[in-house]
Design a protein around this motif. Structure first.
Motif, mmCIF file in Angstrom:
data_model
loop_
_atom_site.group_PDB
_atom_site.id
_atom_site.type_symbol
_atom_site.label_atom_id
_atom_site.label_comp_id
_atom_site.label_asym_id
_atom_site.label_seq_id
_atom_site.Cartn_x
_atom_site.Cartn_y
_atom_site.Cartn_z
ATOM 1 N N MET A 139 0.838 -1.184 0.000
ATOM 2 C CA MET A 139 0.000 0.000 0.000
ATOM 3 C C MET A 139 0.881 1.246 0.000
ATOM 4 O O MET A 139 1.810 1.357 0.792
ATOM 5 N N LEU A 197 -2.278 6.175 -0.586
ATOM 6 C CA LEU A 197 -3.474 5.358 -0.372
ATOM 7 C C LEU A 197 -3.713 5.156 1.122
ATOM 8 O O LEU A 197 -4.857 5.210 1.584
ATOM 9 N N HIS A 213 -5.314 8.185 2.579
ATOM 10 C CA HIS A 213 -6.715 8.247 2.171
ATOM 11 C C HIS A 213 -7.548 7.260 2.990
ATOM 12 O O HIS A 213 -8.663 7.586 3.430
ATOM 13 N N CYS A 214 -7.002 6.070 3.221
ATOM 14 C CA CYS A 214 -7.715 5.036 3.982
ATOM 15 C C CYS A 214 -7.989 5.469 5.418
ATOM 16 O O CYS A 214 -9.098 5.296 5.934
ATOM 17 N N ILE A 217 -9.572 -3.246 4.488
ATOM 18 C CA ILE A 217 -9.145 -2.609 3.246
ATOM 19 C C ILE A 217 -7.838 -3.274 2.821
ATOM 20 O O ILE A 217 -6.862 -3.267 3.570
ATOM 21 N N GLY A 257 -6.654 -1.081 -2.074
ATOM 22 C CA GLY A 257 -7.801 -0.222 -1.849
ATOM 23 C C GLY A 257 -9.147 -0.915 -1.923
ATOM 24 O O GLY A 257 -10.181 -0.288 -1.667
ATOM 25 N N LYS A 306 -14.267 -0.123 -3.858
ATOM 26 C CA LYS A 306 -12.886 0.347 -3.795
ATOM 27 C C LYS A 306 -12.859 1.717 -3.133
ATOM 28 O O LYS A 306 -13.626 2.623 -3.502
ATOM 29 N N ILE A 307 -11.962 1.866 -2.162
ATOM 30 C CA ILE A 307 -11.923 3.069 -1.339
ATOM 31 C C ILE A 307 -11.562 4.308 -2.151
ATOM 32 O O ILE A 307 -11.877 5.435 -1.763
ATOM 33 N N THR A 308 -10.926 4.108 -3.315
ATOM 34 C CA THR A 308 -10.565 5.250 -4.165
ATOM 35 C C THR A 308 -11.721 5.689 -5.059
ATOM 36 O O THR A 308 -11.665 6.757 -5.677
#
Length: 294
Positions: free
Chosen positions: A1, A5, A8-9, A230, A234, A251-253
């Motif tokens: 990761m 990212l 963001h997570c 997660i 992502g 997807k977290i993005t």
């Protein structure tokens, strides 16, 4: 990761959770960004629960103890049963040294020494050795005979605990199951998940050679209630055991974590757990569901 990212997570996680966990197959402390991740957590309200095999603890102990975001460290000491005796004892001593240091400078830190192999005869010798070493280090007296299904955690000293449980097998949607026909043809999913599992229609899996009427899919889980995972790329999955993304929710993005948790697929799974129904083959093959049912 990547660092981007990860940031963001944790920003998304902070909107729905109080704790984050570093684990799932592999050693978190070996990630090249581990120190950076700790610093990023320090400026959030999130607390870290770390699961490690302890082989690198001598190298990262100072960093962990200095980070106020670290709430709990879990050591998978059962893994040492599969190592030659000399390195196993070395790693265990490093873990015990960390425990003593933490007890002195971070008495608020929870530490779990895990022996998740009870009942495995091949591990008995190591388990007895480990318990003896823990006893020598802290003046405790814990024996394997103390273990039972309703009494798994033993306080060693302060906030240091020994946690015993039966051997855990990683779940998978194995090839030994057959899928019953579904009413609609599977189509490729944009989130990379199983195309036969849609938001409204779950294919039913049964053990080979059994009729649908004999299928057992009863059980429950705390996934999507107390936790969600997660993955490194992502993808958001229902639980931390799904390291290969069998139940990809989104997807977290692409979406917020709140939106993903409110998706039809996540809702369907949650409703199943409330009704004691395991609606996905991955869940049906998971031994943790049996633990939650006790």
């Amino acid at each position: 990761m990547s660092s981007e990212l990860f940031e963001h997570c944790i920003a998304e996680a902070a909107t729905v959770a109080e704790n984050v966990y570093f684990h799932v197959l592999g050693e978190p402390t070996l990630h090249p960004g581990f120190g950076h991740f700790l610093k990023k957590l320090e400026v959030t309200p999130l607390k870290l629960n770390l699961t490690t095999n302890g082989t690198t603890i001598a190298r990262v102990s100072e960093r962990l103890l200095e980070c106020p975001a670290v709430r709990q460290v879990n050591f998978s000491t059962h893994a040492y049963a599969e190592l030659p005796r000399e390195p196993a004892l070395t790693y265990l001593q490093d873990v015990l040294d960390f425990c003593k240091m933490a007890n002195a400078v971070r008495p608020d830190l929870y530490i779990n020494l895990r022996l998740w192999n009870v009942g495995d005869d091949s591990s008995d010798a190591w388990n007895r050795t480990m318990l003896a070493k823990v006893g020598e280090a802290f003046g405790s007296n814990i024996e394997l005979g103390h273990f039972c299904s309703r009494h798994k955690s033993f306080n060693v000293t302060g906030r240091i605990y020994l946690h015993q449980d039966s051997r855990f097998e990683w779940p998978s949607a194995s090839s030994s199951t057959e899928r019953l026909p579904v009413t609609s043809s599977p189509t490729e999913r944009s989130d990379g998940g199983d195309p036969s599992i849609t938001s409204t229609n779950y294919s039913v899996w049964i053990p080979s050679g059994q009729s649908p009427s004999r299928m057992t899919a009863a059980g429950t889980c705390r996934a999507l209630d107390t936790h969600v995972a997660i993955l490194h790329d992502g993808r958001v999955v229902a639980c931390c055991l799904d390291h290969s993304g069998q139940i990809t929710l989104g997807k977290i993005t692409d979406q917020s974590l709140a939106e993903i948790l409110d998706s039809p697929t996540a809702t369907n799974l949650r409703e199943g757990f409330k009704k004691h129904e395991l609606r996905h083959p991955f869940c049906q093959s998971c031994s943790f569901c049996k633990r939650f049912g006790k």
